[in-house]
Design a protein around this motif. Structure first.
Motif, PDB file in Angstrom:
ATOM      1  N   TYR A 191     -50.835  10.450 -21.261  1.00  0.00           N
ATOM      2  CA  TYR A 191     -50.335   9.457 -22.219  1.00  0.00           C
ATOM      3  C   TYR A 191     -51.367   8.359 -22.460  1.00  0.00           C
ATOM      4  CZ  TYR A 191     -47.584   5.671 -24.190  1.00  0.00           C
ATOM      5  OH  TYR A 191     -47.137   4.660 -24.996  1.00  0.00           O
ATOM      6  N   LEU A 192     -51.919   7.802 -21.384  1.00  0.00           N
ATOM      7  CA  LEU A 192     -52.875   6.709 -21.535  1.00  0.00           C
ATOM      8  C   LEU A 192     -54.185   7.162 -22.170  1.00  0.00           C
ATOM      9  CD1 LEU A 192     -52.401   4.858 -18.112  1.00  0.00           C
ATOM     10  CD2 LEU A 192     -51.463   4.245 -20.344  1.00  0.00           C
ATOM     11  N   ALA A 249     -56.806  14.857 -18.872  1.00  0.00           N
ATOM     12  CA  ALA A 249     -56.492  13.932 -19.964  1.00  0.00           C
ATOM     13  C   ALA A 249     -57.621  13.889 -20.990  1.00  0.00           C
ATOM     14  CB  ALA A 249     -56.242  12.537 -19.398  1.00  0.00           C
ATOM     15  N   ARG A 287     -57.594  12.843 -14.684  1.00  0.00           N
ATOM     16  CA  ARG A 287     -58.526  12.215 -15.639  1.00  0.00           C
ATOM     17  C   ARG A 287     -59.261  13.275 -16.463  1.00  0.00           C
ATOM     18  NH1 ARG A 287     -59.319   6.764 -14.520  1.00  0.00           N
ATOM     19  NH2 ARG A 287     -58.513   6.079 -12.485  1.00  0.00           N
ATOM     20  N   ARG A 344     -47.703  15.596 -10.718  1.00  0.00           N
ATOM     21  CA  ARG A 344     -47.126  15.661 -12.061  1.00  0.00           C
ATOM     22  C   ARG A 344     -47.026  14.285 -12.680  1.00  0.00           C
ATOM     23  NH1 ARG A 344     -41.504  18.547 -12.258  1.00  0.00           N
ATOM     24  NH2 ARG A 344     -41.059  16.826 -10.794  1.00  0.00           N
ATOM     25  N   ALA A 345     -46.646  13.301 -11.903  1.00  0.00           N
ATOM     26  CA  ALA A 345     -46.567  11.933 -12.430  1.00  0.00           C
ATOM     27  C   ALA A 345     -47.940  11.412 -12.818  1.00  0.00           C
ATOM     28  CB  ALA A 345     -45.926  11.013 -11.388  1.00  0.00           C
ATOM     29  N   ALA A 346     -48.964  11.706 -12.013  1.00  0.00           N
ATOM     30  CA  ALA A 346     -50.320  11.248 -12.330  1.00  0.00           C
ATOM     31  C   ALA A 346     -50.844  11.923 -13.585  1.00  0.00           C
ATOM     32  CB  ALA A 346     -51.248  11.525 -11.146  1.00  0.00           C
ATOM     33  N   ALA A 386     -49.040  13.181 -16.114  1.00  0.00           N
ATOM     34  CA  ALA A 386     -48.312  12.651 -17.276  1.00  0.00           C
ATOM     35  C   ALA A 386     -48.814  11.266 -17.664  1.00  0.00           C
ATOM     36  CB  ALA A 386     -46.814  12.611 -16.978  1.00  0.00           C
ATOM     37  N   ARG A 387     -49.080  10.438 -16.661  1.00  0.00           N
ATOM     38  CA  ARG A 387     -49.544   9.079 -16.955  1.00  0.00           C
ATOM     39  C   ARG A 387     -50.920   9.100 -17.611  1.00  0.00           C
ATOM     40  NH1 ARG A 387     -52.508   5.441 -13.892  1.00  0.00           N
ATOM     41  NH2 ARG A 387     -52.457   6.904 -12.128  1.00  0.00           N
ATOM     42  N   HIS A 388     -51.836   9.914 -17.099  1.00  0.00           N
ATOM     43  CA  HIS A 388     -53.179   9.959 -17.674  1.00  0.00           C
ATOM     44  C   HIS A 388     -53.190  10.631 -19.051  1.00  0.00           C
ATOM     45  CE1 HIS A 388     -55.656   8.250 -14.492  1.00  0.00           C
ATOM     46  NE2 HIS A 388     -54.926   8.892 -13.605  1.00  0.00           N
TER      47      HIS A 388
END
Length: 267
Positions: free
Chosen positions: A61-62, A158, A155, A53-55, A57-59
């Motif tokens: 956003y980025l 995202a 990835r 989940r953290a990965a 969310a980070r991708h």
């Protein structure tokens, strides 16, 4: 010399091409399996727990937030120029009643989804595929389910999210600008404008538009990611640039999707 020619003639062209065809078929099957695995992981709730989940969310956003303002500004400026050109040209030929429909069909239905997909591919998914291919070439991380969850699947997701978000936001901006350019800052023409937009976006055209945007997002997210994940560490010089091969396959698929949408809309 006679034995040499006899041995060369004994080798048929089919035997020469069999290893190449077999390797190509194996590569296609491997890419399809990896794509199916990524899609299944996107739909699995277990992929969004803990570190996954953290990965994700980070991708997400980025992959979307940094370029959304700049892309929206670019689309707004390009839309103003294109809308003004179409409106002035149509007025000069006495075809002002067709200007708004032309703007919606050309700008919203065709140009914005295609531009969004290419923009995301160049800025997000292709660089991400290069990173994955280098990690696989260094055996870092080891290819497996964990690597797909923590690296490849976020990835790809995202990339899909970025294409859909840019396309939706840019289409709304373009429709608002078209109204302001054609009717000005007034609400009196809002009913006729929404009626005209509804005539363009009939159920068939809307379905084609949604499917085309979705397939664009799948193409620009899955193909570079799968190409990066399926890189062979010990490969030949020709296979040493999987991102180039993925780029060619991606553009070919995007072209086929665009042609199919044009056929569905206008034939």
């Amino acid at each position: 010399m006679r034995r040499y020619h006899e041995s060369m003639s004994a080798v048929s062209p089919l035997q020469t091409w069999q290893p190449t065809l077999r390797s190509r078929w194996q590569a296609v099957v491997r890419n399809l399996n990896t794509s199916a695995l990524l899609l299944s992981m996107m739909l699995s709730p277990s992929s969004y727990r803990g570190a996954g989940r953290a990965a994700v969310a980070r991708h997400l956003y980025l992959g979307t937030a940094p370029m959304l303002p700049w892309f929206t500004l670019f689309v707004a400026m390009a839309s103003l120029v294109l809308i003004r050109i179409v409106v002035v040209t149509a007025a000069s030929y006495g075809l002002s009643q067709y200007a708004l429909e032309t703007v919606i069909r050309v700008l919203v239905l065709e140009l914005i989804p295609l531009t969004s997909a290419l923009f995301v591919a160049v800025n997000v998914t292709l660089p991400g595929g290069v990173v994955l291919s280098r990690q696989v070439a260094r055996r870092e991380p080891e290819t497996g389910t964990g690597a797909l969850v923590l690296e490849a699947m976020p990835r790809a997701l995202a990339g899909m999210f970025a294409v859909l978000t840019l396309a939706v936001v840019s289409c709304v901006v373009a429709l608002v600008l078209a109204y302001l350019v054609v009717h000005g800052p007034t609400h009196q023409a809002f009913d006729s404008y929404t009626r005209k937009v509804g005539q363009v976006f009939n159920p068939a055209v809307t379905l084609i538009f949604v499917l085309k945007t979705l397939f664009f997002s799948l193409a620009v997210s899955l193909i570079p990611t799968v190409s990066g994940m399926n890189r062979e560490p010990a490969s030949s010089r020709r296979d040493d640039l999987p991102e180039v091969q993925g780029l060619m396959r991606m553009f070919l698929l995007i072209l086929l999707i665009e042609v199919a949408s044009l056929v569905g809309n206008y034939y």
